[in-house]
Design a protein around this motif. Structure first.
Motif, short mmCIF file in Angstrom:
data_model
loop_
_atom_site.label_atom_id
_atom_site.label_comp_id
_atom_site.label_asym_id
_atom_site.label_seq_id
_atom_site.Cartn_x
_atom_site.Cartn_y
_atom_site.Cartn_z
N GLU A 193 -1.23 -0.77 0.71
CA GLU A 193 -0.76 0.53 1.14
C GLU A 193 0.42 0.35 2.09
O GLU A 193 0.55 -0.69 2.73
CB GLU A 193 -1.87 1.32 1.83
N TYR A 213 3.91 -3.39 3.43
CA TYR A 213 2.67 -3.30 2.65
C TYR A 213 1.60 -4.12 3.36
O TYR A 213 1.85 -5.23 3.82
CB TYR A 213 2.86 -3.89 1.25
N PRO A 257 0.66 -3.31 -11.26
CA PRO A 257 -0.03 -2.10 -10.82
C PRO A 257 -1.36 -2.39 -10.14
O PRO A 257 -1.72 -1.75 -9.17
CB PRO A 257 -0.23 -1.31 -12.11
N ALA A 258 -2.10 -3.38 -10.61
CA ALA A 258 -3.37 -3.72 -9.98
C ALA A 258 -3.15 -4.23 -8.55
O ALA A 258 -3.88 -3.88 -7.64
CB ALA A 258 -4.10 -4.77 -10.80
N LYS A 278 -5.10 -2.55 1.63
CA LYS A 278 -5.60 -1.19 1.73
C LYS A 278 -6.76 -1.13 2.73
O LYS A 278 -7.65 -1.97 2.72
CB LYS A 278 -6.06 -0.69 0.37
N GLN A 334 -2.34 -1.33 -6.19
CA GLN A 334 -3.49 -0.51 -5.84
C GLN A 334 -4.27 -1.08 -4.67
O GLN A 334 -4.99 -0.36 -3.99
CB GLN A 334 -4.40 -0.34 -7.05
N SER A 335 -4.15 -2.37 -4.41
CA SER A 335 -4.89 -2.98 -3.31
C SER A 335 -4.07 -3.02 -2.03
O SER A 335 -4.49 -3.58 -1.04
CB SER A 335 -5.33 -4.39 -3.70
#
Length: 93
Positions: free
Chosen positions: A31, A68, A24-25, A71, A28-29
């Motif tokens: 997008e 991906y 999950p970490a 971000k 989060q970085s």
């Protein structure tokens, strides 16, 4: 159960649990960035629903295909958000 077996099982369990906490970490970085994937290099299923797996894009920079990226870098790569990609696809119809 022997001590060795317990050690192996507990190590395996700890690895699985740690992987669940790290993923999950990392997500989060990142997008999703639409319209930048080269043919065969998309990360997963596309917006149009013609496939559901990575590596199945048929053409470069298709608006419904994504990768991906770090971000905050999608715009720099001339990519789109999911909403922008849907709008671009609707204009092509």
């Amino acid at each position: 159960m022997s001590t060795t077996t317990r050690l192996i099982l507990s190590s395996a369990l700890a690895s699985v649990m740690a992987a669940g906490l790290v993923a999950p970490a990392a997500a989060q970085s990142k997008e999703k960035c639409y319209g930048i994937a080269k043919a065969g290099q998309n990360d997963c299923g596309n917006l149009s629903g013609t496939h559901s797996c990575a590596g199945q894009s048929k053409m470069d920079n298709a608006p419904d295909e994504w990768k991906y990226v770090a971000k905050g870098t999608c715009k720099d790569l001339k990519g789109m958000t999911a909403d922008e990609a849907r709008a671009a696809m609707a204009m092509k119809k």
